[in-house]
Design a protein around this motif. Structure first.
Motif, PDB file in Angstrom:
ATOM      1  N   MET A   1      41.664  42.387  50.978  1.00  0.00           N
ATOM      2  CA  MET A   1      42.156  41.557  49.859  1.00  0.00           C
ATOM      3  C   MET A   1      40.699  40.756  49.418  1.00  0.00           C
ATOM      4  SD  MET A   1      44.705  38.568  49.084  1.00  0.00           S
ATOM      5  CE  MET A   1      43.829  37.148  49.587  1.00  0.00           C
TER       6      MET A   1
ATOM      7  N   GLU B   1      38.530  43.301  47.581  1.00  0.00           N
ATOM      8  CA  GLU B   1      38.858  43.367  46.159  1.00  0.00           C
ATOM      9  C   GLU B   1      38.679  42.405  45.372  1.00  0.00           C
ATOM     10  OE1 GLU B   1      39.301  46.327  44.729  1.00  0.00           O
ATOM     11  OE2 GLU B   1      39.013  47.322  46.546  1.00  0.00           O
TER      12      GLU B   1
ATOM     13  N   HIS C   1      35.253  42.526  44.344  1.00  0.00           N
ATOM     14  CA  HIS C   1      35.062  43.392  43.275  1.00  0.00           C
ATOM     15  C   HIS C   1      35.506  42.973  42.151  1.00  0.00           C
ATOM     16  CE1 HIS C   1      35.936  47.975  42.266  1.00  0.00           C
ATOM     17  NE2 HIS C   1      34.896  47.495  41.441  1.00  0.00           N
ATOM     18  N   TYR C   2      36.410  42.236  42.184  1.00  0.00           N
ATOM     19  CA  TYR C   2      36.923  41.776  40.635  1.00  0.00           C
ATOM     20  C   TYR C   2      36.204  40.471  40.206  1.00  0.00           C
ATOM     21  CZ  TYR C   2      40.024  39.628  37.235  1.00  0.00           C
ATOM     22  OH  TYR C   2      40.615  39.381  35.999  1.00  0.00           O
TER      23      TYR C   2
ATOM     24  N   VAL D   1      33.173  42.048  38.435  1.00  0.00           N
ATOM     25  CA  VAL D   1      33.726  42.542  37.108  1.00  0.00           C
ATOM     26  C   VAL D   1      33.634  41.123  36.297  1.00  0.00           C
ATOM     27  CG1 VAL D   1      35.425  43.477  35.572  1.00  0.00           C
ATOM     28  CG2 VAL D   1      35.175  44.501  37.851  1.00  0.00           C
TER      29      VAL D   1
ATOM     30  N   ASP E   1      34.134  47.095  57.898  1.00  0.00           N
ATOM     31  CA  ASP E   1      35.268  47.497  57.004  1.00  0.00           C
ATOM     32  C   ASP E   1      35.072  48.866  56.682  1.00  0.00           C
ATOM     33  OD1 ASP E   1      37.093  48.063  55.270  1.00  0.00           O
ATOM     34  OD2 ASP E   1      37.569  46.129  54.570  1.00  0.00           O
TER      35      ASP E   1
ATOM     36  N   ARG F   1      35.818  52.653  47.360  1.00  0.00           N
ATOM     37  CA  ARG F   1      36.557  52.791  48.744  1.00  0.00           C
ATOM     38  C   ARG F   1      36.942  54.184  48.922  1.00  0.00           C
ATOM     39  NH1 ARG F   1      39.312  47.484  49.121  1.00  0.00           N
ATOM     40  NH2 ARG F   1      40.006  48.215  51.489  1.00  0.00           N
TER      41      ARG F   1
ATOM     42  N   MET G   1      49.992  38.893  46.142  1.00  0.00           N
ATOM     43  CA  MET G   1      49.218  37.537  46.653  1.00  0.00           C
ATOM     44  C   MET G   1      47.733  38.021  46.126  1.00  0.00           C
ATOM     45  SD  MET G   1      48.500  35.144  48.319  1.00  0.00           S
ATOM     46  CE  MET G   1      47.057  34.467  49.134  1.00  0.00           C
ATOM     47  N   ILE G   2      47.383  39.315  46.124  1.00  0.00           N
ATOM     48  CA  ILE G   2      45.760  39.612  45.470  1.00  0.00           C
ATOM     49  C   ILE G   2      46.016  39.181  43.917  1.00  0.00           C
ATOM     50  CG2 ILE G   2      46.328  41.995  44.934  1.00  0.00           C
ATOM     51  CD1 ILE G   2      43.332  42.074  46.241  1.00  0.00           C
TER      52      ILE G   2
ATOM     53  N   VAL H   1      45.367  35.629  43.289  1.00  0.00           N
ATOM     54  CA  VAL H   1      43.958  35.182  43.509  1.00  0.00           C
ATOM     55  C   VAL H   1      43.208  35.722  42.117  1.00  0.00           C
ATOM     56  CG1 VAL H   1      41.744  35.816  44.636  1.00  0.00           C
ATOM     57  CG2 VAL H   1      43.957  35.504  46.165  1.00  0.00           C
ATOM     58  N   PHE H   2      43.468  36.722  41.636  1.00  0.00           N
ATOM     59  CA  PHE H   2      43.022  37.382  40.553  1.00  0.00           C
ATOM     60  C   PHE H   2      43.139  36.507  39.300  1.00  0.00           C
ATOM     61  CE2 PHE H   2      42.345  42.262  41.538  1.00  0.00           C
ATOM     62  CZ  PHE H   2      41.786  41.713  42.641  1.00  0.00           C
TER      63      PHE H   2
ATOM     64  N   LEU I   1      39.691  42.519  33.155  1.00  0.00           N
ATOM     65  CA  LEU I   1      40.647  43.151  33.625  1.00  0.00           C
ATOM     66  C   LEU I   1      40.761  44.373  33.501  1.00  0.00           C
ATOM     67  CD1 LEU I   1      43.028  41.467  35.561  1.00  0.00           C
ATOM     68  CD2 LEU I   1      44.352  41.533  33.776  1.00  0.00           C
TER      69      LEU I   1
ATOM     70  N   TYR J   1      38.446  46.246  35.614  1.00  0.00           N
ATOM     71  CA  TYR J   1      38.746  46.377  37.038  1.00  0.00           C
ATOM     72  C   TYR J   1      39.816  47.274  37.279  1.00  0.00           C
ATOM     73  CZ  TYR J   1      40.365  45.128  41.638  1.00  0.00           C
ATOM     74  OH  TYR J   1      40.772  45.343  42.953  1.00  0.00           O
TER      75      TYR J   1
ATOM     76  N   ILE K   1      38.234  50.692  37.521  1.00  0.00           N
ATOM     77  CA  ILE K   1      37.410  51.024  38.635  1.00  0.00           C
ATOM     78  C   ILE K   1      37.897  50.531  39.983  1.00  0.00           C
ATOM     79  CG2 ILE K   1      35.336  51.402  37.139  1.00  0.00           C
ATOM     80  CD1 ILE K   1      34.446  48.614  38.258  1.00  0.00           C
ATOM     81  N   GLY K   2      38.778  49.749  39.999  1.00  0.00           N
ATOM     82  CA  GLY K   2      39.249  48.878  41.145  1.00  0.00           C
ATOM     83  C   GLY K   2      40.406  49.525  41.864  1.00  0.00           C
ATOM     84  N   SER K   3      40.450  49.179  43.393  1.00  0.00           N
ATOM     85  CA  SER K   3      41.699  49.451  43.817  1.00  0.00           C
ATOM     86  C   SER K   3      42.453  48.284  44.586  1.00  0.00           C
ATOM     87  CB  SER K   3      41.007  50.392  45.358  1.00  0.00           C
ATOM     88  OG  SER K   3      39.945  51.127  44.808  1.00  0.00           O
ATOM     89  N   PRO K   4      43.321  47.916  43.604  1.00  0.00           N
ATOM     90  CA  PRO K   4      43.857  46.711  44.162  1.00  0.00           C
ATOM     91  C   PRO K   4      44.902  46.780  45.066  1.00  0.00           C
ATOM     92  CG  PRO K   4      44.718  47.164  41.591  1.00  0.00           C
ATOM     93  CD  PRO K   4      43.364  48.106  42.265  1.00  0.00           C
TER      94      PRO K   4
ATOM     95  N   LEU L   1      44.419  48.571  47.621  1.00  0.00           N
ATOM     96  CA  LEU L   1      43.847  48.793  49.081  1.00  0.00           C
ATOM     97  C   LEU L   1      43.809  47.733  49.771  1.00  0.00           C
ATOM     98  CD1 LEU L   1      41.365  51.980  48.663  1.00  0.00           C
ATOM     99  CD2 LEU L   1      43.817  51.690  50.003  1.00  0.00           C
ATOM    100  N   ARG L   2      44.043  47.465  50.979  1.00  0.00           N
ATOM    101  CA  ARG L   2      43.690  46.032  51.824  1.00  0.00           C
ATOM    102  C   ARG L   2      42.520  46.119  52.432  1.00  0.00           C
ATOM    103  NH1 ARG L   2      48.239  46.067  55.935  1.00  0.00           N
ATOM    104  NH2 ARG L   2      47.545  48.270  55.517  1.00  0.00           N
ATOM    105  N   ASP L   3      41.969  45.109  52.987  1.00  0.00           N
ATOM    106  CA  ASP L   3      40.554  45.088  53.764  1.00  0.00           C
ATOM    107  C   ASP L   3      41.201  45.697  55.075  1.00  0.00           C
ATOM    108  OD1 ASP L   3      39.625  43.534  51.873  1.00  0.00           O
ATOM    109  OD2 ASP L   3      39.738  41.636  53.043  1.00  0.00           O
TER     110      ASP L   3
END
Lengths: 661, 373
Positions: A1, A4, A7-8, A11, A65, A149, B1-2, B5-6, B107, B110, B113-116, B118-120
């Motif tokens: 988390m 990401e 990453h956000y 952006v 990671d 990733r 949860m993520i 945060v976003f 948004l 993101y 291009i993002g991977s919301p 995927l966890r750490d």
């Protein structure tokens, strides 16, 4: 988390950079204060989000990671913590993230001082700065995303390039970037001045501290890179005229010239067009350096992974900012009122000469760096423009600077007294002569080294003559000396130290002429003579490090038969990358250094040893430290910090003191 | 949860612009005007001239001239037009722009291009995860560590080999299978899997190691279907088409009814004897297209052929698929195999004789591709 989120945040920083690039500029153009007021807070927020993003990437490196491609490619779970952290910027993607972090840091610093600046200037500067941020953020997000990733996370990474596993990586890039990116602020100031159409002495006053900061860090960053190359690359040189080194030297020369011409602009309201041009040029050159290094046009230790797509993107950024600012420049330059005329023999006259010599040096380096590239692109003929060309041309143009430097300090504004200045410098000249002769007597040939050393002594002593005169000016009264020394403006001390510093560096460079180099094959017990010292190989050992294995040579250094120390030059083998690096052994003796490299071990048990004795070599980098210190002292001068507007304002308007935020 | 945060981050980003925008209505008086800044600068200049005079760097005459110069600049520099009234409209526009950039731009970019999801994956946590939650790589690493400690555990190699295959680590898969064979006793299945691993490692080529593994598999069980299929492949690769055809025909004849691999063999057989096409071919559309497009050219050709063969085999079984026939005919034309295209067209007309719509489309396609007339 966390990853990401980082990453956000990146952006969002991009989105904010667009807001910051548009709204305050719009406000400045239509003179709407509420729109201009957006600049500072959005700059702070942009910095906060970029820092959050950088922190998240650093976290990913620290906890290994390996679901991030960037971490897989540049880290290793067994790597020592410091290299896990510095590895964040030891690669293309991460170093670009550091670049935008520093861009936004400078934006935030300007934002913090924005209240003391005229509204429209602050708003426009922040907007232009934000355009630069936006361009690089988009570049990162689209072509070089460190947060990309991997579908399947491996259990081990491919490790950082072993050459970069060095404390130097923790220091050199951040310092250099502070310098490079610091020039973006002067660029933003120049573009803002052109957009607002107000280019005056006051502008020069605002821009000078930022130029000084950029120049200080550029100086230190280049010196640090030079020292790193000196002890890592294993051939004992401190400067190779490598295109990447030149890419950092050119902005330095331009920034040095800018620092001096801004002074003329501030004091005499002259050289306006030229100063603006220099501000654009300095940042353009640092962009050019980025392009050369990142596009793959050049190959060197600095060009990590390069691909054409990135090259084209950076080229577009380059064309947009350089082309755009020059077009603006062309539009506005005629409208500038010429400043006061001045006599050739005056401080401003000396500063013009300084600018002339620095820009010619800079142009020479530019030609020498780009000509081979252009020739290869056009005719596919490969030529190499090497040290002999640069040493001769740049040396010829740059060395006279050391002669005029003390004169410049001595001349008054508007109308100077050259004869008087020369008389006051007689002492410095005498010391330089004696020094040069002494150096020649002690170290002998080559004569050029002694001559340069003499010149360096002249620059160092000459730098202090002005201050000395001001302290002892009122006759001999020791008690008054200290009072006057303290009473002198800090910027006077800063000038003196910075000028002396480059003299110190020149002394170190001149002394390389007296260096001794030996390449010998040694077995345990063998002794080799190296200049005034003798070096004995005690033995060779194997040692295991966290992510490498190491062959260490134990050597004792004796002076006149007395042991003065041991050295442990080594070769390290990094398993993950199957690469070998050499770790030079260094011992500093009276500002000189014994430098030993063990490049090869023969099967018969003997080792090849390359040894250097370099008298006074440490002065090269000490000089840079002195220059940095000089810049810092100058920066601390109250007169450079324009708090004046703030102090004057409450009285004039009767407004309540601003609350601390 | 993520997403929470976003949401917070987005909110903070928007507020960092909107709050000062809203508050600045009353901030006008606080701001430093250009005029005040000019005056302050002028004062500083006078002070500097004063200092220079004290130090004797400047004569009194020069100082007067310098003061006059500074004063001229002060007067000349104050030609700024009166401030326009801050317009409410501008603020609204700026706020809307900010919202669009932060919410839409931020948004949107993101999500692109993002991977919301995927966890750490910090290394320590992955190593310590309970086995049922362990990710593939961690599991492989764990088995590997186990095998280093217990090199005689044949079952461990048996378990890890197919995972290696999936991960594309073919050489390690082949090695693991070889060890499993040594420790647990050879089986034709493992030998065949080993042959496959060697083939994959050789990028589809029948390597000597692969041939040896096939030979060993057939030595254990002479009628082992997979092994005999590979024998045919090896023959085809050697250019011995007769042997390949012979091997596969026999294999088909001996196939149990409904064998899942029979279609593949039939497809292969159908392909034999055809002239090698040299034209580039376009990859088919569909899900596999992306995967196929990313292969090197020779492999892509093989993959496309495999798909076409599969389609032909399926249509031979069940011909009531007009779309399928159209695709097959087109594919043969693209592969430069005119005879087969004509044959397929004929077969399609037989199979779809009762479907007039399909017949019309077939004729249209034939005209379009120049298969008739």
């Amino acid at each position: 988390m966390i990853v990401e989120t980082g990453h956000y945040a990146l952006v969002l920083a991009f989105a904010l950079s667009l807001v910051q690039g548009i709204v305050p500029l719009w406000g400045a153009l239509i003179n709407d204060r509420s729109l201009m007021a957006v600049g500072a807070p959005s700059a702070l927020a942009q910095f906060a989000f970029t820092a959050l993003s950088f922190g998240a990437l650093t976290y990913a490196y620290i906890v290994s990671d390996f679901s991030l491609i960037n971490v897989i490619e540049n880290s290793h779970s067994q790597k020592p913590l410091i290299y896990k952290i510095s590895g964040v910027w030891g690669n293309h993607e991460g170093s670009m993230l550091l670049w935008v972090l520093i861009l936004s840091l400078f934006g935030a610093l300007v934002a913090l001082r924005a209240k003391r600046m005229p509204d429209d200037l602050a708003a426009t500067v922040l907007a232009v700065q934000s355009w630069v941020s936006a361009a690089f953020l988009l570049f990162i997000l689209l072509t070089s995303n460190p947060f990309a990733r991997a579908a399947l996370a491996p259990m081990e990474g491919r490790d950082l390039n072993p050459i970069l596993q060095d404390p130097g990586l923790a220091i050199h890039p951040p310092l250099l970037y502070l310098g490079y990116v610091g020039l973006s602020i002067t660029f933003s100031f120049a573009a803002a001045a052109l957009i607002n159409g107000r280019i005056d002495a006051q502008w020069a006053r605002w821009v000078r501290p930022w130029t000084l900061i950029a120049w200080m860090f550029l100086t230190l960053g280049i010196a640090m890179g030079s020292y790193w190359a000196y002890y890592t690359l294993g051939w004992g040189g401190f400067w190779f005229w490598d295109p990447v080194e030149n890419a950092s030297l050119m902005p330095w020369m331009a920034a040095t010239a800018l620092l001096h011409s801004a002074l003329v602009m501030e004091k005499r309201d002259a050289l306006k067009v030229w100063t603006i041009f220099l501000a654009i040029l300095a940042f353009s050159l640092s962009l050019l350096g980025t392009f050369l290094v990142r596009s793959g046009v050049l190959t060197s230790v600095h060009s990590f992974a390069s691909d054409p797509q990135r090259g084209v993107f950076i080229l577009m950024i380059l064309v947009f900012f350089i082309g755009g600012s020059l077009a603006l420049f062309a539009l506005r330059a005629q409208a500038l009122k010429p400043g006061g005329l001045f006599a050739p023999v005056s401080r401003e006259g000396a500063l013009v000469l300084n600018n002339l010599l620095l820009t010619i040096s800079c142009a020479t380096v530019l030609v020498g760096t780009l000509y081979p590239l252009a020739l290869e692109a056009l005719t596919e003929e490969k030529i190499s423009v090497g040290p002999p060309f640069f040493n001769l041309t740049v040396g010829l143009v740059f060395l006279p600077l050391f002669v005029i430097m003390p004169f410049g300090q001595m001349l008054a504004w508007k109308r100077g007294d050259l004869l008087g200045a020369a008389q006051r410098l007689t002492f410095a000249f005498g010391v330089a002569l004696v020094g040069g002769v002494l150096f020649a007597a002690i170290h002998g040939e080559p004569a050029l080294a002694a001559a340069c050393a003499g010149l360096a002594v002249f620059a160092i002593v000459g730098a202090f003559v002005d201050i000395f005169g001001r302290i002892t000016g009122g006759g001999f009264a020791p008690a008054a000396f200290l009072r006057r020394a303290i009473g002198l403006p800090l910027s006077a001390w800063g000038t003196t130290l910075a000028h002396a510093g480059i003299g110190v560096s020149l002394l170190g460079i001149a002394a390389t002429g007296w260096g001794v180099e030996r390449v010998v094959s040694m077995r345990a017990g063998d002794v080799a003579e190296l200049g005034p010292y003798s070096v004995q190989l005690q033995g060779v050992h194997e040692r295991a490090g966290p992510n490498y294995s190491e062959t260490v040579a134990i050597m004792t250094v004796r002076s006149a038969g007395v042991v003065i120390g041991t050295m442990n030059p080594s070769r390290k083998f990094y398993g993950a990358r199957r690469m070998t690096t050499t770790d030079a052994g260094l011992m500093t003796i009276n500002l000189g250094q014994v430098h030993i490299v063990v490049p090869e071990q023969s099967p018969d048990g003997s080792i090849d040893v390359r040894m250097y004795w370099k008298p006074y070599v440490a002065l090269i980098w000490l000089g840079a430290l002195v220059m940095f210190l000089g810049g810092g002292i100058s920066l601390a001068d109250r007169r450079l910090r324009i708090g004046v507007a703030r102090r004057a304002k409450p009285k004039a308007s009767g407004a309540a003191p601003q609350p601390a935020e | 949860m993520i997403w929470l945060v976003f949401a917070l981050l987005t909110f903070a980003a928007a507020m960092s612009v909107l709050v000062p925008l809203a508050r600045s209505r009353s901030a006008g008086a606080k701001a430093v005007s250009q005029r005040a800044s000019d005056v302050a600068f002028y004062d500083a200049e006078l002070a500097a001239i004063e200092r220079d005079v004290e130090r004797g760097l400047m004569s009194a005459d020069d100082a007067d001239a310098a003061r006059a110069e500074a004063a001229r600049r002060l007067i000349g520099g104050s030609a700024k037009p009166a401030e326009a009234e801050a317009l409410r409209r501008n603020r609204t526009l700026a706020a809307l722009l900010t919202l669009a950039l932060v919410f839409g731009g931020g948004l949107g970019l993101y999500l692109y291009i993002g991977s919301p999801a995927l966890r750490d994956q910090p290394l320590t946590a992955r190593r310590q995860a309970p086995p049922e939650q362990m990710d593939v790589m961690a599991a492989v690493a764990k088995i590997e560590a186990h095998l280093v400690a217990n090199p005689m555990d044949g079952r461990g190699y048996d378990v890890v080999a197919p995972v290696y295959m999936q991960l594309g680590r073919y050489e390690e898969a082949a090695r693991a299978l070889a060890r499993a064979n040594r420790l647990l006793g050879a089986t034709p299945e493992r030998e065949a899997a080993q042959a496959e691993a060697h083939m994959m490692a050789g990028q589809g080529k029948m390597t000597p190691e692969a041939r040896q593994a096939i030979a060993r598999a057939l030595a254990l069980q002479p009628d082992f279907a997979q092994g005999r299929f590979y024998v045919g492949l090896a023959a085809e690769e050697d250019g011995d088409m007769a042997l390949a055809r012979d091997t596969w025909t026999k294999l088909l004849a001996a196939a149990p009814p409904g064998a899942p691999w029979a279609d593949v063999v039939r497809g292969r057989l159908a392909r034999l004897g055809a002239p090698a096409p040299d034209a580039m071919i376009a990859p088919p559309s569909g899900e596999a297209a992306a995967a196929i497009a990313s292969m090197p050219a020779p492999e892509r050709l093989t993959a496309v052929r495999g798909m076409v063969d599969g389609l032909a085999a399926r249509l031979a079984q069940d011909g009531r698929d007009a779309e399928g026939w159209l695709r097959l005919v087109r594919a043969y034309v693209v592969l430069n195999e005119g005879e087969k295209a004509a044959a397929a067209l004929a077969a399609a007309r037989r199979a779809l004789a009762e479907d007039s719509g399909a017949m019309e489309r077939l004729s249209a396609l034939a005209r379009q591709l120049g298969l008739e007339g």
